[in-house]
Design an enzyme around this catalytic site. Structure first.
Site, mmCIF file in Angstrom:
data_model
loop_
_atom_site.group_PDB
_atom_site.id
_atom_site.type_symbol
_atom_site.label_atom_id
_atom_site.label_comp_id
_atom_site.label_asym_id
_atom_site.label_seq_id
_atom_site.Cartn_x
_atom_site.Cartn_y
_atom_site.Cartn_z
ATOM 1 N N ARG A 1 -1.902 -11.911 11.901
ATOM 2 C CA ARG A 1 -2.155 -10.355 11.687
ATOM 3 C C ARG A 1 -3.148 -10.538 10.706
ATOM 4 N NH1 ARG A 1 3.327 -7.536 10.747
ATOM 5 N NH2 ARG A 1 2.060 -5.780 9.899
ATOM 6 N N LYS B 1 0.640 -1.319 0.030
ATOM 7 C CA LYS B 1 0.013 0.070 -0.076
ATOM 8 C C LYS B 1 0.915 1.394 0.045
ATOM 9 C CE LYS B 1 -2.034 -0.865 3.833
ATOM 10 N NZ LYS B 1 -1.934 -2.120 4.389
ATOM 11 N N ARG C 1 10.794 -6.079 13.200
ATOM 12 C CA ARG C 1 9.838 -5.896 14.407
ATOM 13 C C ARG C 1 9.375 -7.232 14.669
ATOM 14 N NH1 ARG C 1 5.993 -1.531 11.316
ATOM 15 N NH2 ARG C 1 4.519 -3.227 11.226
ATOM 16 N N ARG D 1 -9.643 0.961 8.395
ATOM 17 C CA ARG D 1 -9.709 -0.366 8.636
ATOM 18 C C ARG D 1 -10.636 -1.005 9.084
ATOM 19 N NH1 ARG D 1 -3.675 -1.325 9.982
ATOM 20 N NH2 ARG D 1 -2.656 0.756 9.487
ATOM 21 N N ARG E 1 11.379 -7.769 6.050
ATOM 22 C CA ARG E 1 11.316 -6.381 6.247
ATOM 23 C C ARG E 1 12.304 -5.779 7.545
ATOM 24 N NH1 ARG E 1 5.626 -3.426 6.583
ATOM 25 N NH2 ARG E 1 5.438 -4.027 8.674
#
Ligand code: ZN
Length: 209
Positions: free
Chosen positions: A165, A13, A154, A87, A121
């Site tokens: 998630r 995104k 993270r 969201r 990431r």
């Protein structure tokens, strides 16, 4: 033009939104960035958000909406590319009260691609910039290109955590997708090629909007 970019965590995104910003000359608004800014500037809202995050509870819709309202209000004439919001259906209804959107781009990416991408990431500790060990390496290993800050992985980018998630995302997002589909604003973009060039996806998006 008022565009919402909608999609699961790791669907790209942010990348597409910033490329669209350049192509269309319309500002990219990321609620993630706005939230980090409030925290960094130690505003009253920023402090409230910190209290929620440090106690591990979700930041309530109204607070995120409050932050977004300020930013969106300043761009009503130029339009925006909104990412990270809404969201939930509650947030979608709030947004509708602030302004009408023209189109909602729904990014469809298979879970496997997302898990592979997110587990590679890295994020900058100082400025929040995102890198990827495979696709977007920093110039100097372990260091942020923008500010020289230290890069870290993270905890929520571990594969099991990512799968959870995604499950949570789908549960919350399906009603939002239905909300915009029923208003005939939803445009689906499918990206099932892990090596797809972001530029091609952006072209695909531009054709749909
Ligand atoms: Zn940085």
């Amino acid at each position: 033009m008022k565009i919402v970019i909608f999609g699961p965590p790791g669907s790209g995104k942010g990348t597409y939104a910033s490329r669209l910003e350049k192509r269309l000359g319309v500002p990219h608004i990321s609620t993630g960035d706005l939230v980090r800014e409030e925290i960094r500037n130690r505003t009253p809202l920023g402090r409230t958000i910190e209290k929620y995050s440090s106690s591990g509870t979700l930041v309530p819709d109204e607070i995120i909406t409050e932050i977004l309202k300020k930013r969106v209000a300043s761009e009503l004439s130029r339009g925006f590319i909104l990412e990270g919001y809404p969201r939930t259906v509650g947030q979608a209804e709030q947004l509708e009260k602030i302004t009408r959107v023209d189109v909602v781009v729904n990014l469809n990416v298979p879970d496997k691609i997302i898990v592979d991408r997110l587990s590679a990431r890295l994020q900058c500790k100082s400025c929040g910039a995102i890198y990827n060990e495979r696709t977007m390496k920093p110039k100097v290993s372990g260091k942020c290109d923008k500010c020289g800050g230290e890069l870290f992985r993270r905890v929520d980018d571990q594969p099991e955590v990512i799968r959870e998630r995604l499950r949570v995302y789908r549960e919350a997002s399906e009603p939002v997708v239905d909300f915009y589909r029923s208003r005939n604003l939803l445009r689906d973009v499918v990206n099932d090629d892990p090596n797809a060039d972001p530029g091609q996806i952006v072209d695909q998006i531009l054709k749909l909007i």
